[in-house]
Write a protein that holds these residues in place. Structure first.
Motif, PDB file in Angstrom:
ATOM      1  N   SER A  83       0.746  -1.356   0.313  1.00  0.00           N
ATOM      2  CA  SER A  83       0.085  -0.043   0.237  1.00  0.00           C
ATOM      3  C   SER A  83       0.518   1.429  -0.062  1.00  0.00           C
ATOM      4  O   SER A  83       1.759   1.315   0.780  1.00  0.00           O
ATOM      5  CB  SER A  83      -1.062  -0.026   0.731  1.00  0.00           C
ATOM      6  N   VAL A  84       0.497   2.177  -0.870  1.00  0.00           N
ATOM      7  CA  VAL A  84       1.569   3.616  -1.378  1.00  0.00           C
ATOM      8  C   VAL A  84       0.543   4.772  -0.517  1.00  0.00           C
ATOM      9  O   VAL A  84      -0.920   5.090  -1.606  1.00  0.00           O
ATOM     10  CB  VAL A  84       1.873   3.879  -2.337  1.00  0.00           C
ATOM     11  N   LEU A  85       0.930   5.584   0.521  1.00  0.00           N
ATOM     12  CA  LEU A  85       0.703   6.350   0.723  1.00  0.00           C
ATOM     13  C   LEU A  85       1.194   7.406   0.426  1.00  0.00           C
ATOM     14  O   LEU A  85       2.416   7.924   0.522  1.00  0.00           O
ATOM     15  CB  LEU A  85      -0.134   6.718   1.912  1.00  0.00           C
ATOM     16  N   PHE A  86       0.696   8.840   0.081  1.00  0.00           N
ATOM     17  CA  PHE A  86       1.085   9.771  -0.602  1.00  0.00           C
ATOM     18  C   PHE A  86       1.244  10.968   0.661  1.00  0.00           C
ATOM     19  O   PHE A  86       0.106  10.897   1.139  1.00  0.00           O
ATOM     20  CB  PHE A  86       0.400  10.755  -1.426  1.00  0.00           C
ATOM     21  N   GLY A  87       2.667  11.485   1.056  1.00  0.00           N
ATOM     22  CA  GLY A  87       2.228  12.456   1.742  1.00  0.00           C
ATOM     23  C   GLY A  87       2.822  14.282   1.395  1.00  0.00           C
ATOM     24  O   GLY A  87       2.612  14.372   0.237  1.00  0.00           O
ATOM     25  N   ASN A  88       3.035  15.206   2.852  1.00  0.00           N
ATOM     26  CA  ASN A  88       3.347  16.227   2.053  1.00  0.00           C
ATOM     27  C   ASN A  88       4.429  16.589   2.112  1.00  0.00           C
ATOM     28  O   ASN A  88       5.530  16.931   2.850  1.00  0.00           O
ATOM     29  CB  ASN A  88       2.996  17.001   3.390  1.00  0.00           C
ATOM     30  N   GLY A  89       4.915  16.841   0.432  1.00  0.00           N
ATOM     31  CA  GLY A  89       6.230  17.251  -0.596  1.00  0.00           C
ATOM     32  C   GLY A  89       6.619  18.394   0.234  1.00  0.00           C
ATOM     33  O   GLY A  89       8.416  18.559  -0.312  1.00  0.00           O
ATOM     34  N   SER A  90       6.005  18.685   0.229  1.00  0.00           N
ATOM     35  CA  SER A  90       5.763  20.802   0.650  1.00  0.00           C
ATOM     36  C   SER A  90       6.568  20.466   2.328  1.00  0.00           C
ATOM     37  O   SER A  90       7.212  22.144   2.849  1.00  0.00           O
ATOM     38  CB  SER A  90       4.751  22.221   0.581  1.00  0.00           C
ATOM     39  N   ALA A  91       6.531  19.676   3.477  1.00  0.00           N
ATOM     40  CA  ALA A  91       6.968  19.474   4.250  1.00  0.00           C
ATOM     41  C   ALA A  91       8.287  18.696   5.032  1.00  0.00           C
ATOM     42  O   ALA A  91       9.060  18.338   3.687  1.00  0.00           O
ATOM     43  CB  ALA A  91       6.441  19.216   5.473  1.00  0.00           C
ATOM     44  N   CYS A  92       9.576  19.288   5.806  1.00  0.00           N
ATOM     45  CA  CYS A  92      10.505  19.121   5.822  1.00  0.00           C
ATOM     46  C   CYS A  92      10.580  17.885   6.543  1.00  0.00           C
ATOM     47  O   CYS A  92       9.479  17.441   6.987  1.00  0.00           O
ATOM     48  CB  CYS A  92      11.901  19.468   6.534  1.00  0.00           C
ATOM     49  N   GLY A  93      11.856  16.502   5.932  1.00  0.00           N
ATOM     50  CA  GLY A  93      11.765  15.291   7.116  1.00  0.00           C
ATOM     51  C   GLY A  93      11.567  14.010   6.474  1.00  0.00           C
ATOM     52  O   GLY A  93      10.501  14.158   5.550  1.00  0.00           O
ATOM     53  N   PHE A  94      11.609  12.678   7.155  1.00  0.00           N
ATOM     54  CA  PHE A  94      11.271  12.143   6.346  1.00  0.00           C
ATOM     55  C   PHE A  94       9.453  10.992   7.116  1.00  0.00           C
ATOM     56  O   PHE A  94       9.881  11.345   8.258  1.00  0.00           O
ATOM     57  CB  PHE A  94      12.525  10.662   5.979  1.00  0.00           C
ATOM     58  N   SER A  95       8.616  11.453   6.526  1.00  0.00           N
ATOM     59  CA  SER A  95       8.263  10.680   6.882  1.00  0.00           C
ATOM     60  C   SER A  95       7.135   9.217   6.497  1.00  0.00           C
ATOM     61  O   SER A  95       6.774   9.475   5.370  1.00  0.00           O
ATOM     62  CB  SER A  95       6.566  11.616   6.725  1.00  0.00           C
ATOM     63  N   LYS A  96       7.041   8.889   7.366  1.00  0.00           N
ATOM     64  CA  LYS A  96       7.059   6.918   6.954  1.00  0.00           C
ATOM     65  C   LYS A  96       5.823   6.763   6.393  1.00  0.00           C
ATOM     66  O   LYS A  96       4.566   6.936   7.388  1.00  0.00           O
ATOM     67  CB  LYS A  96       7.411   6.029   7.839  1.00  0.00           C
ATOM     68  N   ALA A  97       5.189   6.224   5.646  1.00  0.00           N
ATOM     69  CA  ALA A  97       3.570   6.283   5.484  1.00  0.00           C
ATOM     70  C   ALA A  97       3.326   4.133   4.279  1.00  0.00           C
ATOM     71  O   ALA A  97       4.292   4.449   3.523  1.00  0.00           O
ATOM     72  CB  ALA A  97       2.884   7.408   4.725  1.00  0.00           C
TER      73      ALA A  97
END
Length: 308
Positions: free
Chosen positions: A53-67
């Protein structure tokens, strides 16, 4: 110079074609020819499955957000070990029109019509295996020797709560066409978009469906859309497929992606064989076929089962 070896008793056709004949017998059932083949299945064998399963994260925010995630799951093929043992007495042909083909002199044993007999055996092994693939049931109450060696698709799916069930015994499903439409309407969206989705049905139901298309006279029936017991369903990108394994099950249909169905067998192991020989001890020809067979569904929640 004459040969010092007498090889007339060797059944040349089978000797030359052993591997081919075994493959045809074991893999030649229609359903097996359409779905996934998992070879090397001698005993209980896992099917390894990967679901991501693939979830899109907020690309305008810094950091690495696992999803998202990738999950490994398994389903198990539980095969049955099957053997076919037959005997043929060529002496029974002596008083028939085939008597001239019977070699009864010492050292001249040869099975008449060997190629034709073996071809018929292979065809009937395929037919019996096709029925077992769908209607096999290992329940102790099943005394049918041809269907009690392993669980077929119907038995497996009956034990899965996640299977999508369709009851088309209601008043709205009064025709073959309406039953097919009810099946199509119940196919999960993620499955409907696949390009290998089919609806398996019995030969009896298939014939009834085709007859309805012809009788409707609404330009739904195109002979070019039908071949080998398969027909493209008008208005949809999927086929209705007739399989002998569902013969006698006119009110049962199974829909899903072909890639979701597995047939497991072993045609290269020590336990497998396709042998024909002349037994001097028993004064007869003997045929032995040994193989394993079993089926499984990878994702039961992606299968639709319709019953009346």
């Amino acid at each position: 110079m004459a040969s010092s070896f007498d090889i007339s008793a060797l059944p040349e056709y089978v000797k030359t074609n052993t591997d081919t004949l075994l493959a045809k017998a074991v893999l030649g059932a229609k359903t097996a020819s359409l779905i996934n083949i998992q070879e090397g299945v001698k005993g209980n064998t896992k099917i390894n499955l990967l679901t991501t399963s693939v979830l899109f994260g907020n690309g305008s925010a810094c950091g690495f957000s696992k999803a998202g995630s990738s999950a490994f799951t398994q389903r198990e093929i539980v095969p049955g070990l099957i053997k076919v043992n037959m005997t043929f007495c060529d002496k029974e042909l002596v008083k028939t029109y085939a008597s001239e083909l019977v070699r009864i002199a010492a050292g001249q044993a040869r099975l008449p019509f060997e190629e034709q007999i073996i071809a018929d055996v292979v065809k009937n092994v395929q037919k019996a295996n096709e029925v077992a693939i769908w209607q096999g049931n290992k329940d102790v109450s099943n005394t049918n020797e041809n269907t009690n060696k392993f669980d077929g698709f119907l038995a497996i799916l009956a034990g899965e709560n996640s299977v999508v069930s369709v009851d088309y015994s209601d008043a709205y499903a009064t025709t073959a066409t309406k039953k097919v439409n009810a099946m199509i309407a119940s196919i999960p969206a993620e499955v409907a978009s696949m390009d290998d989705v089919v609806i398996f049905c019995s030969p009896e139901f298939f014939n009834a469906y085709v007859q309805e298309l012809v009788a409707s006279n609404l330009f739904h029936y195109n002979p070019e859309d039908q071949a080998n017991g398969e027909i493209k369903i008008p208005g949809f990108n999927l086929k209705l497929v007739s399989v002998g394994g569902l013969a006698g099950k006119e009110d049962t249909m199974v829909a899903g992606s072909l890639s979701n169905f597995y047939y497991g067998t072993d045609i290269a192991g020590d336990e497998t064989a396709f042998d024909l020989w002349y037994s001097k001890d028993n004064q007869e020809y003997r045929l032995a076929i040994n193989f394993s067979a079993g089926v499984q569904v990878a994702f039961p929640d992606q299968v639709v089962v319709g019953k009346a």
